[in-house]
Design an enzyme around this catalytic site. Structure first.
Site, PDB file in Angstrom:
ATOM      1  N   HIS A 186      -6.772  -7.324  -0.322  1.00  0.00           N
ATOM      2  CA  HIS A 186      -6.643  -5.799  -0.036  1.00  0.00           C
ATOM      3  C   HIS A 186      -5.389  -5.715  -1.440  1.00  0.00           C
ATOM      4  O   HIS A 186      -4.745  -6.085  -1.671  1.00  0.00           O
ATOM      5  CB  HIS A 186      -6.084  -4.636   1.032  1.00  0.00           C
ATOM      6  CG  HIS A 186      -7.220  -4.809   1.837  1.00  0.00           C
ATOM      7  ND1 HIS A 186      -6.032  -6.248   3.170  1.00  0.00           N
ATOM      8  CD2 HIS A 186      -7.542  -4.533   2.764  1.00  0.00           C
ATOM      9  CE1 HIS A 186      -6.922  -5.775   4.373  1.00  0.00           C
ATOM     10  NE2 HIS A 186      -7.920  -4.884   4.303  1.00  0.00           N
ATOM     11  N   HIS A 234       0.331  -1.602   0.469  1.00  0.00           N
ATOM     12  CA  HIS A 234       0.377  -0.078   0.067  1.00  0.00           C
ATOM     13  C   HIS A 234       1.307   1.656   0.075  1.00  0.00           C
ATOM     14  O   HIS A 234       0.205   2.732  -0.572  1.00  0.00           O
ATOM     15  CB  HIS A 234      -0.850  -0.015   1.090  1.00  0.00           C
ATOM     16  CG  HIS A 234      -2.064  -1.126   1.337  1.00  0.00           C
ATOM     17  ND1 HIS A 234      -3.085  -1.106   0.522  1.00  0.00           N
ATOM     18  CD2 HIS A 234      -2.264  -1.767   1.734  1.00  0.00           C
ATOM     19  CE1 HIS A 234      -3.789  -2.284   0.634  1.00  0.00           C
ATOM     20  NE2 HIS A 234      -3.363  -3.216   1.443  1.00  0.00           N
ATOM     21  N   ASP A 256      -3.328 -10.739  -1.917  1.00  0.00           N
ATOM     22  CA  ASP A 256      -4.065 -10.866  -0.485  1.00  0.00           C
ATOM     23  C   ASP A 256      -5.884  -9.764  -0.548  1.00  0.00           C
ATOM     24  O   ASP A 256      -6.122  -9.246  -2.091  1.00  0.00           O
ATOM     25  CB  ASP A 256      -2.589  -9.139  -0.605  1.00  0.00           C
ATOM     26  CG  ASP A 256      -2.853  -8.403   0.974  1.00  0.00           C
ATOM     27  OD1 ASP A 256      -4.117  -7.571   1.227  1.00  0.00           O
ATOM     28  OD2 ASP A 256      -2.452  -8.551   1.772  1.00  0.00           O
ATOM     29  N   ASP A 312      -5.303 -12.269   4.051  1.00  0.00           N
ATOM     30  CA  ASP A 312      -6.311 -11.883   4.835  1.00  0.00           C
ATOM     31  C   ASP A 312      -7.719 -12.131   3.939  1.00  0.00           C
ATOM     32  O   ASP A 312      -8.634 -12.219   4.093  1.00  0.00           O
ATOM     33  CB  ASP A 312      -5.791 -10.731   5.054  1.00  0.00           C
ATOM     34  CG  ASP A 312      -5.105  -9.842   3.736  1.00  0.00           C
ATOM     35  OD1 ASP A 312      -5.263 -10.454   2.977  1.00  0.00           O
ATOM     36  OD2 ASP A 312      -4.717  -8.239   3.937  1.00  0.00           O
TER      37      ASP A 312
END
Length: 328
Positions: A172, A133, A170, A258
């Site tokens: 995200h 990120h 992931d 996740d």
């Protein structure tokens, strides 16, 4: 250079106190116990005897600056000394020592890249890494320095590797990588994630395929909340063809855990079998196209036992495909 004939000389996994220290304190989703949970699971699986355990390596400022800006690096250094405030808008605390521990994340990733290219390793994993990120000029979403972005720039600037495939599973969207290279036609991106309408950072829509000359080199695959293995794997075949057609010289895998069922901050319902199958698939492609070169970076995952099992499956797939490749 010595040619190794056993899988344990070809698969490297990085671990140690300096990597474990990357995090934001006990009780935080990204806490230091994630590292030990993985290593305990790896030992219990019997795989630890089949890999090379490698110590963390600290990056130099000039290596981080291949991706990040000077003012941002200085901000991290200063706030890390005081432990005051946040490095972003409220997700990433400036805990004391975070600058140094983030350097170990980057340095371990870069050491793995160098070892793979030198032929010392075929594949590697850095579990506490994949901080996808962070932007060039700022932190975001628990990510201080974007080791994925630094690895891409290092492959280009230092090693002369231009065609790179970045694969991210992931939950995200890997926005820090995607938007830093969305106009780069030589970086192929495949990103499976929970639909941004339901989860941070709210990006990675299917119609985002790259800009300018890079249009068509990025594949975003947003999954609906509560998607399970079958839905993921039906879509994965398209990703395989996408990567094979691109013919990369090096593959990076951000294998965040996740997206597994039971994660406390996401909604997907995958199992560790997805991590095993994706890794095995990428190992096959790497063996066929780019001399086996594959580096996995752990990414997210906030239910400790589930994350440890998923990452162990990544290592298991690396070991099995490598052993298969050296059978007489």
């Amino acid at each position: 250079m010595t040619i190794h004939t056993t899988a344990e000389r070809r698969i490297g996994v990085y671990g140690g106190e300096q990597l474990a220290r990357y995090g934001f304190g006990d009780g935080h989703p990204f806490g230091p116990d994630r590292h030990d949970a993985f290593w305990d699971a790896l030992a219990e699986s019997g795989l630890k005897a089949k890999i090379r355990s490698l110590p963390p390596v600290q990056a130099r400022d000039e290596e981080v600056l291949r991706f990040h800006t000077g003012p941002y690096l200085e901000q991290v250094r200063q706030q890390s000394a005081t432990g005051q405030g946040y490095l972003d808008y409220g997700d990433t605390p400036a805990v004391v020592g975070i600058y140094e521990s983030a350097l170990f994340v980057v340095g371990s990733t870069l050491d793995a890249v160098a070892r793979i290219l030198a032929g010392d390793l075929t594949r590697a994993m850095v579990p506490i890494a994949g901080l996808h990120h962070a932007r060039r000029d700022g932190a975001a979403g628990f990510c201080v320095f974007n080791d994925c972005g630094v690895a891409i720039e290092t492959l280009r600037q230092v090693h002369g590797i231009q065609r790179i495939a970045y694969v991210d599973i992931d939950a995200h969207h890997g926005d820090g990588v995607f938007y830093a290279f969305d106009d780069d036609p030589e970086l192929a991106v495949v990103d499976f994630h929970e639909d941004g309408h339901y989860l941070y950072p709210g990006t990675g829509h299917a119609d985002e395929t790259g800009t300018g000359a890079a249009r068509g080199t990025k594949l975003n695959v947003p999954l609906p909340p509560f998607a399970e293995d079958g839905q993921f794997l039906r879509l994965w075949s398209r990703a395989e063809r996408f990567i094979e057609n691109y013919r990369p010289q090096f593959i990076l895998l951000q294998c965040g855990a996740d997206a597994l069922a039971g994660d406390p901050i996401t909604h997907l319902q995958l199992s560790p079998a997805v991590h095993r199958q994706v890794t095995a698939s990428l190992c096959r492609i790497a063996d066929e196209i780019c001399e086996g070169r594959l580096l996995a970076m752990g990414g997210g995952g906030y239910e400790r036992d589930h994350t440890a099992r998923a990452w162990t499956q990544v290592v298991a797939a690396m070991v099995e495909t490598t052993e298969r490749g050296i059978e007489p």
